[in-house]
Design a protein around this motif. Structure first.
Motif, mmCIF file in Angstrom:
data_model
loop_
_atom_site.group_PDB
_atom_site.id
_atom_site.type_symbol
_atom_site.label_atom_id
_atom_site.label_comp_id
_atom_site.label_asym_id
_atom_site.label_seq_id
_atom_site.Cartn_x
_atom_site.Cartn_y
_atom_site.Cartn_z
ATOM 1 N N CYS A 1 -8.949 2.159 4.186
ATOM 2 C CA CYS A 1 -8.333 1.265 5.157
ATOM 3 C C CYS A 1 -8.522 1.768 6.587
ATOM 4 O O CYS A 1 -8.762 2.959 6.819
ATOM 5 C CB CYS A 1 -6.852 1.100 4.859
ATOM 6 S SG CYS A 1 -5.964 2.657 4.841
ATOM 7 N N LYS A 2 -8.430 0.805 7.501
ATOM 8 C CA LYS A 2 -8.428 1.085 8.932
ATOM 9 C C LYS A 2 -7.328 0.224 9.528
ATOM 10 O O LYS A 2 -7.207 -0.956 9.182
ATOM 11 C CB LYS A 2 -9.758 0.713 9.587
ATOM 12 C CG LYS A 2 -10.882 1.643 9.271
ATOM 13 C CD LYS A 2 -12.110 1.253 10.082
ATOM 14 C CE LYS A 2 -13.234 2.230 9.770
ATOM 15 N NZ LYS A 2 -14.418 1.970 10.590
ATOM 16 N N PHE A 3 -6.543 0.826 10.442
ATOM 17 C CA PHE A 3 -5.438 0.079 11.024
ATOM 18 C C PHE A 3 -4.992 0.733 12.331
ATOM 19 O O PHE A 3 -5.280 1.904 12.585
ATOM 20 C CB PHE A 3 -4.255 0.016 10.050
ATOM 21 C CG PHE A 3 -3.820 1.372 9.541
ATOM 22 C CD1 PHE A 3 -2.813 2.078 10.178
ATOM 23 C CD2 PHE A 3 -4.421 1.934 8.422
ATOM 24 C CE1 PHE A 3 -2.413 3.316 9.708
ATOM 25 C CE2 PHE A 3 -4.023 3.176 7.950
ATOM 26 C CZ PHE A 3 -3.018 3.873 8.598
ATOM 27 N N TRP A 4 -4.302 -0.072 13.137
ATOM 28 C CA TRP A 4 -3.719 0.465 14.355
ATOM 29 C C TRP A 4 -2.432 1.190 14.016
ATOM 30 O O TRP A 4 -1.583 0.669 13.287
ATOM 31 C CB TRP A 4 -3.396 -0.673 15.332
ATOM 32 C CG TRP A 4 -4.573 -1.138 16.111
ATOM 33 C CD1 TRP A 4 -5.326 -2.258 15.861
ATOM 34 C CD2 TRP A 4 -5.152 -0.514 17.251
ATOM 35 N NE1 TRP A 4 -6.329 -2.356 16.783
ATOM 36 C CE2 TRP A 4 -6.247 -1.286 17.657
ATOM 37 C CE3 TRP A 4 -4.864 0.645 17.978
ATOM 38 C CZ2 TRP A 4 -7.039 -0.969 18.744
ATOM 39 C CZ3 TRP A 4 -5.648 0.963 19.063
ATOM 40 C CH2 TRP A 4 -6.725 0.164 19.437
ATOM 41 N N TRP A 5 -2.277 2.411 14.517
ATOM 42 C CA TRP A 5 -1.019 3.150 14.357
ATOM 43 C C TRP A 5 -0.825 4.038 15.571
ATOM 44 O O TRP A 5 -1.684 4.870 15.887
ATOM 45 C CB TRP A 5 -1.027 3.978 13.075
ATOM 46 C CG TRP A 5 0.286 4.654 12.844
ATOM 47 C CD1 TRP A 5 0.541 5.991 12.857
ATOM 48 C CD2 TRP A 5 1.544 4.025 12.572
ATOM 49 N NE1 TRP A 5 1.868 6.229 12.620
ATOM 50 C CE2 TRP A 5 2.511 5.021 12.445
ATOM 51 C CE3 TRP A 5 1.947 2.696 12.443
ATOM 52 C CZ2 TRP A 5 3.854 4.767 12.180
ATOM 53 C CZ3 TRP A 5 3.279 2.435 12.180
ATOM 54 C CH2 TRP A 5 4.207 3.456 12.045
ATOM 55 N N CYS B 1 -7.968 5.769 10.081
ATOM 56 C CA CYS B 1 -8.666 5.524 8.818
ATOM 57 C C CYS B 1 -7.962 6.306 7.721
ATOM 58 O O CYS B 1 -7.419 7.378 7.963
ATOM 59 C CB CYS B 1 -10.114 5.990 8.900
ATOM 60 S SG CYS B 1 -11.066 5.167 10.173
ATOM 61 N N GLY B 2 -7.991 5.767 6.524
ATOM 62 C CA GLY B 2 -7.354 6.484 5.434
ATOM 63 C C GLY B 2 -7.740 5.932 4.080
ATOM 64 O O GLY B 2 -8.494 4.972 3.965
ATOM 65 N N LYS B 3 -7.206 6.583 3.081
ATOM 66 C CA LYS B 3 -7.336 6.149 1.692
ATOM 67 C C LYS B 3 -5.926 5.920 1.176
ATOM 68 O O LYS B 3 -5.044 6.754 1.387
ATOM 69 C CB LYS B 3 -8.054 7.207 0.864
ATOM 70 C CG LYS B 3 -9.500 7.410 1.292
ATOM 71 C CD LYS B 3 -10.230 8.288 0.300
ATOM 72 C CE LYS B 3 -11.679 8.460 0.700
ATOM 73 N NZ LYS B 3 -12.461 7.229 0.616
ATOM 74 N N THR C 1 0.857 -1.191 0.000
ATOM 75 C CA THR C 1 0.000 0.000 0.000
ATOM 76 C C THR C 1 0.886 1.232 0.000
ATOM 77 O O THR C 1 1.960 1.252 0.619
ATOM 78 C CB THR C 1 -0.955 0.036 1.211
ATOM 79 O OG1 THR C 1 -0.218 -0.173 2.407
ATOM 80 C CG2 THR C 1 -2.044 -1.002 1.068
ATOM 81 N N CYS C 2 0.417 2.244 -0.718
ATOM 82 C CA CYS C 2 1.142 3.512 -0.849
ATOM 83 C C CYS C 2 0.222 4.668 -0.476
ATOM 84 O O CYS C 2 -1.009 4.547 -0.559
ATOM 85 C CB CYS C 2 1.624 3.710 -2.284
ATOM 86 S SG CYS C 2 2.853 2.479 -2.788
#
Length: 108
Positions: free
Chosen positions: A43-47, A53-55, A13-14
């Protein structure tokens, strides 16, 4: 089957399409991948202890497992993420003509 003969899909992913284009252009020029496909993804992810959340742009690339480490080295200075995820998924079978084409395109 050895890594040298094992084709794979690589997932990366970029942040955006220009970054994905820069990375894949470099990998193609070095004959480390034979093909790249681009998909916009949500996308959703732990950071850093929070759900984010992001694109992003998901890049699906065709290559061989034995080239993975070199591909990762090429991506590292080009990618904007502090921690990018590059994943390899082995391909069990490939049609004869596609195998010939990929062998012609990829570094020996």
């Amino acid at each position: 089957m050895t890594d040298k003969n094992q084709f794979c899909y690589l997932y990366l992913t970029c942040e955006d399409r220009p970054e994905a284009d820069k990375i894949t252009q470099t990998l193609l020029e070095k004959h480390l991948i034979a093909c790249a496909k681009f998909l916009p993804v949500d996308c959703k992810f732990w950071w850093k202890e929070a759900i984010t959340c992001g694109k992003e742009i998901l890049v699906i690339m065709e290559s061989r497992l034995d080239l993975f480490n070199e591909i990762e080295k090429v991506i590292t200075p080009l990618h904007s993420y502090e921690t990018f995820v590059l994943e390899a998924i082995p391909v069990s079978r490939v049609s004869k003509k596609a195998t010939e084409w990929m062998n012609e395109q990829l570094r020996s």
